[in-house]
Scaffold this motif. Structure first.
Motif, PDB file in Angstrom:
ATOM      1  N   GLU A  52      12.908 -42.111  -2.430  1.00 41.07           N
ATOM      2  CA  GLU A  52      12.754 -41.954  -1.006  1.00 41.07           C
ATOM      3  C   GLU A  52      11.448 -41.637  -0.536  1.00 41.07           C
ATOM      4  OE1 GLU A  52      14.649 -39.309   2.885  1.00 41.07           O
ATOM      5  OE2 GLU A  52      15.794 -39.845   1.378  1.00 41.07           O
ATOM      6  N   ALA A  53      10.788 -40.956  -1.294  1.00 39.86           N
ATOM      7  CA  ALA A  53       9.072 -40.781  -1.226  1.00 39.86           C
ATOM      8  C   ALA A  53       8.916 -40.059   0.354  1.00 39.86           C
ATOM      9  CB  ALA A  53       8.265 -41.836  -1.253  1.00 39.86           C
ATOM     10  N   ASN A  54      10.139 -39.212   0.899  1.00 40.06           N
ATOM     11  CA  ASN A  54       9.858 -38.686   2.142  1.00 40.06           C
ATOM     12  C   ASN A  54       9.141 -37.196   1.840  1.00 40.06           C
ATOM     13  OD1 ASN A  54      10.302 -37.163   4.442  1.00 40.06           O
ATOM     14  ND2 ASN A  54      12.114 -38.487   4.775  1.00 40.06           N
ATOM     15  N   PRO A  55       8.093 -37.144   2.577  1.00 43.22           N
ATOM     16  CA  PRO A  55       7.329 -35.924   2.143  1.00 43.22           C
ATOM     17  C   PRO A  55       7.783 -34.525   2.624  1.00 43.22           C
ATOM     18  CG  PRO A  55       6.370 -37.176   4.308  1.00 43.22           C
ATOM     19  CD  PRO A  55       7.332 -37.902   3.625  1.00 43.22           C
ATOM     20  N   ARG A  56       8.941 -34.786   3.600  1.00 44.83           N
ATOM     21  CA  ARG A  56       9.742 -33.350   3.891  1.00 44.83           C
ATOM     22  C   ARG A  56      10.657 -33.084   2.830  1.00 44.83           C
ATOM     23  NH1 ARG A  56       9.453 -34.613  10.418  1.00 44.83           N
ATOM     24  NH2 ARG A  56       7.471 -35.385  10.396  1.00 44.83           N
ATOM     25  N   GLY A  57      10.835 -34.024   2.037  1.00 44.87           N
ATOM     26  CA  GLY A  57      12.070 -33.800   1.097  1.00 44.87           C
ATOM     27  C   GLY A  57      13.293 -34.744   1.258  1.00 44.87           C
ATOM     28  N   GLN A  58      14.146 -35.074   0.376  1.00 46.14           N
ATOM     29  CA  GLN A  58      15.076 -35.855   0.377  1.00 46.14           C
ATOM     30  C   GLN A  58      15.938 -35.685   2.091  1.00 46.14           C
ATOM     31  OE1 GLN A  58      19.193 -35.554  -1.649  1.00 46.14           O
ATOM     32  NE2 GLN A  58      18.072 -36.816  -3.397  1.00 46.14           N
ATOM     33  N   SER A  59      16.172 -36.686   2.485  1.00 39.72           N
ATOM     34  CA  SER A  59      16.815 -36.612   3.865  1.00 39.72           C
ATOM     35  C   SER A  59      18.210 -36.215   3.738  1.00 39.72           C
ATOM     36  CB  SER A  59      16.773 -37.837   4.739  1.00 39.72           C
ATOM     37  OG  SER A  59      17.611 -38.909   3.981  1.00 39.72           O
ATOM     38  N   ALA A  60      18.833 -36.658   2.841  1.00 43.87           N
ATOM     39  CA  ALA A  60      20.534 -36.049   2.649  1.00 43.87           C
ATOM     40  C   ALA A  60      20.394 -34.555   2.450  1.00 43.87           C
ATOM     41  CB  ALA A  60      21.223 -36.796   1.503  1.00 43.87           C
ATOM     42  N   SER A 108       1.015 -21.453   0.543  1.00 45.66           N
ATOM     43  CA  SER A 108      -0.178 -21.896   0.359  1.00 45.66           C
ATOM     44  C   SER A 108      -0.382 -23.271   1.182  1.00 45.66           C
ATOM     45  CB  SER A 108      -0.013 -22.581  -1.231  1.00 45.66           C
ATOM     46  OG  SER A 108      -1.041 -23.321  -1.421  1.00 45.66           O
ATOM     47  N   TRP A 109       0.865 -24.119   1.216  1.00 47.33           N
ATOM     48  CA  TRP A 109       0.684 -25.249   2.218  1.00 47.33           C
ATOM     49  C   TRP A 109       0.155 -24.792   3.885  1.00 47.33           C
ATOM     50  CZ3 TRP A 109       5.216 -29.346   1.681  1.00 47.33           C
ATOM     51  CH2 TRP A 109       5.411 -29.634   0.208  1.00 47.33           C
ATOM     52  N   LEU A 110       0.865 -23.730   4.077  1.00 48.33           N
ATOM     53  CA  LEU A 110       0.768 -23.265   5.440  1.00 48.33           C
ATOM     54  C   LEU A 110      -0.503 -22.670   5.806  1.00 48.33           C
ATOM     55  CD1 LEU A 110       4.033 -21.633   6.398  1.00 48.33           C
ATOM     56  CD2 LEU A 110       3.202 -23.868   7.310  1.00 48.33           C
ATOM     57  N   MET A 111      -1.318 -22.211   4.656  1.00 50.42           N
ATOM     58  CA  MET A 111      -2.752 -21.718   4.577  1.00 50.42           C
ATOM     59  C   MET A 111      -3.651 -22.851   4.838  1.00 50.42           C
ATOM     60  SD  MET A 111      -2.745 -18.261   2.526  1.00 50.42           S
ATOM     61  CE  MET A 111      -1.765 -17.064   2.587  1.00 50.42           C
ATOM     62  N   LYS A 112      -3.248 -23.813   4.003  1.00 47.91           N
ATOM     63  CA  LYS A 112      -4.140 -25.052   4.061  1.00 47.91           C
ATOM     64  C   LYS A 112      -4.024 -25.774   5.470  1.00 47.91           C
ATOM     65  CE  LYS A 112      -3.397 -26.838  -0.904  1.00 47.91           C
ATOM     66  NZ  LYS A 112      -2.998 -25.484  -1.513  1.00 47.91           N
ATOM     67  N   LEU A 113      -2.768 -25.739   6.109  1.00 49.31           N
ATOM     68  CA  LEU A 113      -2.718 -26.300   7.505  1.00 49.31           C
ATOM     69  C   LEU A 113      -3.229 -25.600   8.709  1.00 49.31           C
ATOM     70  CD1 LEU A 113      -0.948 -28.188   9.351  1.00 49.31           C
ATOM     71  CD2 LEU A 113       0.808 -26.167   9.584  1.00 49.31           C
ATOM     72  N   VAL A 261      10.290 -25.434  11.196  1.00 51.95           N
ATOM     73  CA  VAL A 261       9.089 -25.395  12.045  1.00 51.95           C
ATOM     74  C   VAL A 261       9.884 -25.337  13.401  1.00 51.95           C
ATOM     75  CG1 VAL A 261       7.148 -26.653  12.968  1.00 51.95           C
ATOM     76  CG2 VAL A 261       7.913 -26.996  10.574  1.00 51.95           C
ATOM     77  N   SER A 262       9.201 -24.362  14.485  1.00 56.37           N
ATOM     78  CA  SER A 262       9.769 -24.335  15.591  1.00 56.37           C
ATOM     79  C   SER A 262       8.400 -24.080  16.727  1.00 56.37           C
ATOM     80  CB  SER A 262      10.715 -23.458  15.792  1.00 56.37           C
ATOM     81  OG  SER A 262      10.446 -22.175  15.609  1.00 56.37           O
ATOM     82  N   GLY A 263       8.831 -23.849  17.919  1.00 60.48           N
ATOM     83  CA  GLY A 263       7.866 -23.494  18.798  1.00 60.48           C
ATOM     84  C   GLY A 263       7.548 -24.680  19.972  1.00 60.48           C
ATOM     85  N   PRO A 264       6.599 -24.443  20.885  1.00 61.50           N
ATOM     86  CA  PRO A 264       6.249 -25.535  21.807  1.00 61.50           C
ATOM     87  C   PRO A 264       6.244 -27.008  21.425  1.00 61.50           C
ATOM     88  CG  PRO A 264       4.796 -23.629  22.234  1.00 61.50           C
ATOM     89  CD  PRO A 264       5.586 -23.195  21.034  1.00 61.50           C
ATOM     90  N   ALA A 271       1.518 -29.881  14.372  1.00 60.13           N
ATOM     91  CA  ALA A 271       1.402 -29.270  12.982  1.00 60.13           C
ATOM     92  C   ALA A 271       2.416 -30.066  12.004  1.00 60.13           C
ATOM     93  CB  ALA A 271       2.400 -28.174  13.282  1.00 60.13           C
ATOM     94  N   MET A 272       3.404 -30.678  12.313  1.00 57.18           N
ATOM     95  CA  MET A 272       4.097 -31.490  11.410  1.00 57.18           C
ATOM     96  C   MET A 272       3.450 -32.896  11.002  1.00 57.18           C
ATOM     97  SD  MET A 272       7.930 -30.872  12.866  1.00 57.18           S
ATOM     98  CE  MET A 272       8.765 -31.707  11.733  1.00 57.18           C
ATOM     99  N   ALA A 273       2.627 -33.351  11.898  1.00 60.97           N
ATOM    100  CA  ALA A 273       1.803 -34.535  11.496  1.00 60.97           C
ATOM    101  C   ALA A 273       0.999 -34.190  10.338  1.00 60.97           C
ATOM    102  CB  ALA A 273       1.296 -35.139  12.829  1.00 60.97           C
TER     103      ALA A 273
END
Length: 407
Positions: A52-60, A108-113, A261-264, A271-273
């Motif tokens: 699937e190559a979905n960066p967020r992980g397999q949709s199912a 690690s990802w969130l510190m990069k973000l 992820v949550s918030g305004p 953030a998600m982009a």
């Protein structure tokens, strides 16, 4: 909310925009550059699916996880809590979940973000040293904030406010981009109390600082206070809630973690982009693992209950042994949740010497408090996971070693 400059979210080039427009117009393009072999009949027999190559992980897998969390997760408590919805339940959106191999990778990802090199995150003291270690690898500074004990552990919110203010007014202070909350903390076992949460969310929103909420131990309540809730789903400030199978299933070899992820809405979208860019560079979780997630989730409630039964029984044994000890100088700090506790003994005994005496004289060992940046001598971090007879023998060894040290 300000994000790091090392994540490139520049406008797509003309070709990408044209491809996007074709998709919107319902035009199917022949992809002469498609290098995904699973879309061309070349998948191996052992892994027959289409990648699937979905960066967020397999949709199912994300849908299965979202359904599980919406139904209350392993503790059945339901979605929401402070800052969320419990009575008109807001289901967990699978599109706001990221699957990855561990909560360590999530940090690690969130510190990069969130952080440019030299920026900082606030991390609890006492606390597990993992955050500081990952921050160092990401060229980020981990600035400690204090938890203080007075019958229970409390977050020093005034100190956090001073640190956040200084990051704006003091040119020498690092720019703080995130507040790490461990709910419940390890090894103190303290949950984030409702009033602490309210004040911290307000402070972070005022300073444009995100919350990273590590909730891997959340389901293991021991002696909690009323009103504690997950930070997952918090709406008042950009929040990244971390959890995973390592603790939920008591299976550290089951390397599955997730970020919710949550918030305004505007902050979440931005953030998600950017998080998609990071996830895409590191590639999504293996489908071989993701395919097992629904089955593992079906085991989660029973497995968490099994572990919870063990740690609560061992905590009762610990209280009984300490209460029955004639010397009466060893006690356990109130453990609200998690599966580790802090045992306190007279500070006249050196922590290292006590552990060495356990090793040499009793064939046992434990972690001294200074491993977790305890501010005073006289603590051991003890796991509640061992088999009951092994746990009881270990506690008796601690009591014997303390008696020998005071003799």
């Amino acid at each position: 909310m300000r994000f790091s400059h090392r994540v490139d979210t520049s406008r797509p080039n003309a070709i990408s925009l044209a491809e996007q427009q074709a998709r919107c117009d319902g035009v199917t393009l022949t992809k002469l550059n498609d290098s995904n072999p699973t879309r061309h009949g070349l998948a191996p027999a052992g892994v027959p699916g289409v990648y699937e190559a979905n960066p967020r992980g397999q949709s199912a897998a994300r849908r299965a996880l979202a359904d599980f969390l919406s139904a209350g997760g392993a503790d059945g408590a339901g979605v929401g809590g402070v800052g969320g919805m419990r009575d008109g339940v807001r289901p967990v959106d699978p599109d706001r979940l990221y699957l990855l191999s561990s909560t360590s990778e999530a940090y690690s990802w969130l510190m990069k973000l969130l952080c440019d090199p030299g920026d900082a995150v606030l991390a609890p003291k006492p606390g597990y040293p993992l955050i500081e270690s990952i921050a160092r690898l990401e060229n980020v500074e981990a600035v400690e904030y204090s938890q203080v004990y007075d019958g229970s552990w409390m977050i020093d919110i005034a100190e956090i406010e001073e640190l956040l203010d200084a990051s704006v007014t003091d040119d020498e202070a690092p720019d703080i981009r995130a507040l790490v909350l461990i709910n419940p903390n390890n090894p103190t076992g303290s949950y984030v109390k409702p009033e602490e949460r309210r004040r911290l969310v307000e402070l972070c929103a005022r300073h444009d600082v995100a919350i990273i909420a590590d909730e891997v131990f959340y389901d293991y309540a021991l002696e909690p206070f009323d009103g504690n809730a997950r930070l997952a789903g918090e709406c008042g400030v950009l929040t990244f809630a971390l959890d995973g199978f390592s603790k939920m299933l008591a299976a550290p070899h089951a390397k599955v973690g997730w970020i919710r992820v949550s918030g305004p809405d505007d902050d979440v979208a931005e953030a998600m982009a950017r998080l998609d860019v990071i996830a895409d560079n590191f590639l999504p979780m293996s489908d071989i693992i993701a395919d097992r997630i629904p089955d593992l989730l079906r085991d989660a409630v029973a497995q968490t209950g099994r572990v919870r039964k063990r740690i609560r029984a061992n905590l009762a044994t610990l209280h009984a042994l300490l209460d029955g000890d004639e010397l009466g100088v060893v006690n356990v700090l109130r453990a609200e949740g998690g599966w580790n506790v802090l045992v306190r003994f007279p500070s006249s005994i050196d922590e290292s010497e006590l552990v060495l005496s356990l090793i040499r004289g009793h064939h046992a060992t434990a972690q001294p408090g200074f491993f977790f940046d305890m501010t005073a001598n006289g603590y051991l971090a003890v796991s509640l996971l061992p088999e009951p007879d092994v746990f009881e023998a270990g506690v008796r060894a601690i009591l014997a070693a303390v008696r020998e040290a005071l003799a």
